[in-house]
Design a protein around this motif. Structure first.
Motif, PDB file in Angstrom:
ATOM      1  N   ALA A  38     -21.822 -36.412  -9.428  1.00  0.00           N
ATOM      2  CA  ALA A  38     -21.688 -34.961  -9.589  1.00  0.00           C
ATOM      3  C   ALA A  38     -21.626 -34.585 -11.067  1.00  0.00           C
ATOM      4  N   LEU A  39     -20.996 -35.425 -11.880  1.00  0.00           N
ATOM      5  CA  LEU A  39     -20.953 -35.188 -13.321  1.00  0.00           C
ATOM      6  C   LEU A  39     -22.369 -35.166 -13.879  1.00  0.00           C
ATOM      7  N   TYR A  40     -23.146 -36.162 -13.542  1.00  0.00           N
ATOM      8  CA  TYR A  40     -24.543 -36.226 -13.990  1.00  0.00           C
ATOM      9  C   TYR A  40     -25.317 -34.994 -13.519  1.00  0.00           C
ATOM     10  N   ASP A  41     -25.169 -34.648 -12.258  1.00  0.00           N
ATOM     11  CA  ASP A  41     -25.894 -33.498 -11.710  1.00  0.00           C
ATOM     12  C   ASP A  41     -25.591 -32.215 -12.487  1.00  0.00           C
ATOM     13  N   CYS A  42     -24.313 -31.981 -12.770  1.00  0.00           N
ATOM     14  CA  CYS A  42     -23.943 -30.766 -13.505  1.00  0.00           C
ATOM     15  C   CYS A  42     -24.426 -30.821 -14.951  1.00  0.00           C
ATOM     16  N   LEU A  43     -24.323 -31.981 -15.578  1.00  0.00           N
ATOM     17  CA  LEU A  43     -24.735 -32.106 -16.973  1.00  0.00           C
ATOM     18  C   LEU A  43     -26.241 -31.944 -17.161  1.00  0.00           C
ATOM     19  N   THR A  44     -27.014 -32.218 -16.129  1.00  0.00           N
ATOM     20  CA  THR A  44     -28.468 -32.085 -16.247  1.00  0.00           C
ATOM     21  C   THR A  44     -28.984 -30.773 -15.652  1.00  0.00           C
ATOM     22  N   ASP A  45     -28.083 -29.885 -15.275  1.00  0.00           N
ATOM     23  CA  ASP A  45     -28.464 -28.582 -14.749  1.00  0.00           C
ATOM     24  C   ASP A  45     -28.109 -27.497 -15.778  1.00  0.00           C
ATOM     25  N   LEU A  46     -26.855 -27.219 -15.977  1.00  0.00           N
ATOM     26  CA  LEU A  46     -26.338 -26.239 -16.943  1.00  0.00           C
ATOM     27  C   LEU A  46     -26.878 -24.826 -16.756  1.00  0.00           C
ATOM     28  N   SER A  47     -27.394 -24.520 -15.580  1.00  0.00           N
ATOM     29  CA  SER A  47     -28.000 -23.208 -15.333  1.00  0.00           C
ATOM     30  C   SER A  47     -27.001 -22.056 -15.413  1.00  0.00           C
ATOM     31  N   LEU A  49     -24.820 -21.693 -17.776  1.00  0.00           N
ATOM     32  CA  LEU A  49     -24.498 -21.455 -19.176  1.00  0.00           C
ATOM     33  C   LEU A  49     -25.632 -20.687 -19.858  1.00  0.00           C
ATOM     34  N   PRO A  50     -25.305 -19.987 -20.955  1.00  0.00           N
ATOM     35  CA  PRO A  50     -26.365 -19.264 -21.667  1.00  0.00           C
ATOM     36  C   PRO A  50     -27.385 -20.232 -22.281  1.00  0.00           C
ATOM     37  N   ALA A  51     -28.570 -19.744 -22.540  1.00  0.00           N
ATOM     38  CA  ALA A  51     -29.632 -20.561 -23.132  1.00  0.00           C
ATOM     39  C   ALA A  51     -29.202 -21.081 -24.500  1.00  0.00           C
ATOM     40  N   GLY A  52     -29.614 -22.306 -24.785  1.00  0.00           N
ATOM     41  CA  GLY A  52     -29.338 -22.905 -26.080  1.00  0.00           C
ATOM     42  C   GLY A  52     -28.781 -24.308 -25.932  1.00  0.00           C
ATOM     43  N   GLU A  53     -28.423 -24.878 -27.073  1.00  0.00           N
ATOM     44  CA  GLU A  53     -27.851 -26.221 -27.104  1.00  0.00           C
ATOM     45  C   GLU A  53     -26.349 -26.142 -26.852  1.00  0.00           C
ATOM     46  N   HIS A  54     -25.891 -26.938 -25.914  1.00  0.00           N
ATOM     47  CA  HIS A  54     -24.472 -27.032 -25.608  1.00  0.00           C
ATOM     48  C   HIS A  54     -24.007 -28.426 -26.017  1.00  0.00           C
ATOM     49  N   VAL A  55     -23.170 -28.463 -27.042  1.00  0.00           N
ATOM     50  CA  VAL A  55     -22.707 -29.725 -27.605  1.00  0.00           C
ATOM     51  C   VAL A  55     -21.315 -30.021 -27.047  1.00  0.00           C
ATOM     52  N   LEU A  56     -21.222 -31.115 -26.303  1.00  0.00           N
ATOM     53  CA  LEU A  56     -19.932 -31.581 -25.817  1.00  0.00           C
ATOM     54  C   LEU A  56     -19.373 -32.530 -26.868  1.00  0.00           C
ATOM     55  N   ILE A  57     -18.243 -32.170 -27.446  1.00  0.00           N
ATOM     56  CA  ILE A  57     -17.608 -32.983 -28.477  1.00  0.00           C
ATOM     57  C   ILE A  57     -16.349 -33.593 -27.882  1.00  0.00           C
ATOM     58  N   GLY A  88     -33.173 -29.077 -17.089  1.00  0.00           N
ATOM     59  CA  GLY A  88     -34.461 -28.487 -16.794  1.00  0.00           C
ATOM     60  C   GLY A  88     -34.615 -27.043 -17.220  1.00  0.00           C
ATOM     61  N   GLY A  89     -33.530 -26.390 -17.583  1.00  0.00           N
ATOM     62  CA  GLY A  89     -33.607 -24.973 -17.914  1.00  0.00           C
ATOM     63  C   GLY A  89     -33.537 -24.708 -19.399  1.00  0.00           C
ATOM     64  N   ASP A  90     -33.097 -23.515 -19.733  1.00  0.00           N
ATOM     65  CA  ASP A  90     -33.030 -23.090 -21.128  1.00  0.00           C
ATOM     66  C   ASP A  90     -31.768 -23.584 -21.827  1.00  0.00           C
ATOM     67  N   ALA A  91     -30.796 -24.060 -21.071  1.00  0.00           N
ATOM     68  CA  ALA A  91     -29.573 -24.629 -21.646  1.00  0.00           C
ATOM     69  C   ALA A  91     -29.698 -26.140 -21.602  1.00  0.00           C
ATOM     70  N   TYR A  92     -29.374 -26.794 -22.715  1.00  0.00           N
ATOM     71  CA  TYR A  92     -29.475 -28.249 -22.748  1.00  0.00           C
ATOM     72  C   TYR A  92     -28.264 -28.854 -23.448  1.00  0.00           C
ATOM     73  N   LEU A  93     -28.048 -30.132 -23.201  1.00  0.00           N
ATOM     74  CA  LEU A  93     -26.833 -30.824 -23.606  1.00  0.00           C
ATOM     75  C   LEU A  93     -27.072 -31.793 -24.754  1.00  0.00           C
ATOM     76  N   SER A  94     -26.113 -31.801 -25.665  1.00  0.00           N
ATOM     77  CA  SER A  94     -25.963 -32.850 -26.668  1.00  0.00           C
ATOM     78  C   SER A  94     -24.522 -33.323 -26.561  1.00  0.00           C
ATOM     79  N   VAL A  95     -24.285 -34.580 -26.924  1.00  0.00           N
ATOM     80  CA  VAL A  95     -22.927 -35.128 -26.845  1.00  0.00           C
ATOM     81  C   VAL A  95     -22.592 -35.802 -28.152  1.00  0.00           C
ATOM     82  N   LEU A  96     -21.376 -35.583 -28.615  1.00  0.00           N
ATOM     83  CA  LEU A  96     -20.868 -36.242 -29.809  1.00  0.00           C
ATOM     84  C   LEU A  96     -19.533 -36.878 -29.457  1.00  0.00           C
ATOM     85  N   LEU A  97     -19.471 -38.203 -29.566  1.00  0.00           N
ATOM     86  CA  LEU A  97     -18.207 -38.922 -29.379  1.00  0.00           C
ATOM     87  C   LEU A  97     -17.631 -39.165 -30.763  1.00  0.00           C
TER      88      LEU A  97
END
Length: 100
Positions: A38-47, A49-57, A88-97
């Protein structure tokens, strides 16, 4: 546009706690199943959220890594896979550990 979503390490020493923190930071929908799939599913959807890069820090992931290295590896792998596979949409994920 770039949006930052932060989770800390303090008190996040279980898989459940980290997933709940990620869900809260990214405002996951109520249907989030609180497991790795479910974590993967939500992280690869993000529909939702507003369009743009969403950085999880994730600052200081050491508490989970020290308490349960297997859980840390599993969540880190899901995060990496989600970034690689992309939303797949206009919102996409980046991650910083941010390691200690």
């Amino acid at each position: 546009m770039r949006f930052e979503h932060r989770i800390g390490g303090e008190g996040l020493d279980t898989s459940d706690a980290v997933m709940a923190a990620i869900a809260s930071a990214l405002k996951f929908p109520s249907y989030f199943g609180h497991n790795l799939d479910a974590l993967y599913d939500c992280l690869t959807d993000l529909s939702w959220l507003p369009a743009g890069e969403h950085v999880l820090i994730w600052s200081n992931p050491a508490p989970l890594r020290a308490a349960d290295a297997t859980a840390y590896d599993a969540i880190a792998a899901v995060l990496a896979d989600a970034v690689a596979d992309g939303a797949g949409g206009d919102a996409y994920l980046s991650v910083l550990l941010q390691a200690d």
